[in-house]
Design a protein around this motif. Structure first.
Motif: not given
Length: 379
Positions: A301-314
């Protein structure tokens, strides 16, 4: 009940132990096999080549006994003549010697094969120790070898005595016979003696070969501790294997984390699970780039957030993806609909960022097939 001592050698030698013994020059040997082969091949060769050899040697003897007056007074010519006769005699006996040499070289094959070991040629100072030699002489092995030698001498001596006694009539009559008849009688006695001795040697070989094989394998027996140690050396110690697996997991984790920035979306639990998905033209279905739980999920999640990758809670979808899809594999057909909802939201979010308008709402509760539903994480 006391356990069996590890010093006791009760386990048969392993394949590796036998190979190491061969490398050191330790192979089963039987001198009786070699002696038997030399006798039987010598007897066969003499029976086949005997008449021809006797004829040639008789001619050589006649030539040697005929000396002209001039040659008798010239020592140089006599020496040359002697050398010629010796060379001819040696050439006549060469087939017999060749057959005996082949028999000697083939004898190791009856207990395995030829074995050449460099280690066996290396100097060993312990062999020069007189005390060690005395110990070997009075050891159990030395006693057995002495008993074998006495038994072999007694058997062969007994057979020879029986042959002489049973053929004493022909042996005495041979002295009164003409030369051709006497030679024929001598050949008969010689052949019969060979047959009797070879038969006795065959009995010795039949006893000695199994004994040598048993003694060889008994000497190479291993203790329980040696078997365990060899297993560790072949398979590697548990500590080393565990360290290798740890390094492999760390390398795989680094590769997985390096792929997270290329993901289209990260599906979360929201805290316990994280699965990074990617989809592009040419793929049959979306593919899992990274997945993990706990600290690994947090790192994704941290790497995704720093690279602007969208996150979906499911939650249900994240658990199903984590449980049923391996890294770099496409999702199963049963999850197409659920993942399509997530990707549709991601594409809408991307369009909103480019052209603006109403902010798309994240998907509601995403259902997964019951057969792919995983147990929720505890804790």
């Amino acid at each position: 009940m006391a356990e069996e001592s590890d010093v006791e050698r009760t386990e048969p030698a392993s394949a590796r132990r036998l190979e190491q013994a061969r490398e050191e020059g330790q192979v089963p040997r039987s001198r009786e096999v070699g002696a038997f082969l030399v006798l039987i091949v010598g007897a066969a060769a003499f029976m086949v080549l005997g008449p021809w050899m006797m004829q040639r040697l008789s001619l050589l003897v006649r030539r040697g006994l005929v000396v002209d007056h001039q040659a008798a007074h010239e020592p140089a010519r006599m020496l040359i003549r002697l050398a010629d006769l010796a060379a001819a005699a040696l050439l006549t006996c060469t087939p017999l010697f060749g057959a005996l040499l082949i028999a000697t070289l083939l004898s190791p094959f009856f207990l395995g094969s030829w074995n050449f070991s460099v280690k066996a040629l290396q100097p060993d100072p312990s062999r020069l120790d007189p005390l060690q030699g005395l110990v070997r002489l009075v050891s159990w092995h030395g006693v057995v070898e002495l008993a074998k030698a006495v038994a072999k001498a007694s058997l062969l001596g007994g057979v020879a005595a029986w042959v002489l006694w049973s053929e004493r009539g022909e042996l005495l009559a041979m002295f009164a016979q003409p030369l051709p008849v006497g030679l024929a009688t001598a050949g008969h006695l010689l052949s019969f003696s060979f047959l009797a001795v070879v038969s006795a040697m065959l009995l010795i070989v039949a006893v000695d070969v199994p004994f040598q094989l048993w003694q060889y394998h008994d000497k190479l027996k291993m203790s329980h501790q040696e078997v365990k140690q060899e297993g560790k050396e072949l398979e590697g110690s548990p500590e080393i294997k565990g360290r290798i697996r740890q390094l492999q997991r760390e390398a795989a984790r680094k590769r997985m984390m390096a792929a997270v920035p290329a993901a289209d979306v990260i599906v979360t639990n929201p805290t316990h699970y994280a699965v990074a998905l990617a989809y592009s033209a040419g793929m049959g279905a979306p593919k899992v780039l990274a997945k993990g739980t706990g600290e690994i999920a947090l790192k994704i999640r941290q790497i995704g957030a720093s690279n602007g990758v969208p996150m979906v809670e499911a939650a249900a979808l994240a658990r199903a993806l984590h449980r049923h899809v391996e890294l770099d594999q496409e999702i199963p057909a049963a999850l197409y609909v659920a993942v399509a909802e997530v990707l549709a939201y991601v594409y809408q979010l991307s369009d909103w960022r480019q052209v603006g308008g109403d902010l798309p709402l994240p998907p509601g509760r995403i259902e997964v097939p019951p057969e792919l539903a995983a147990e929720p994480a505890r804790g």
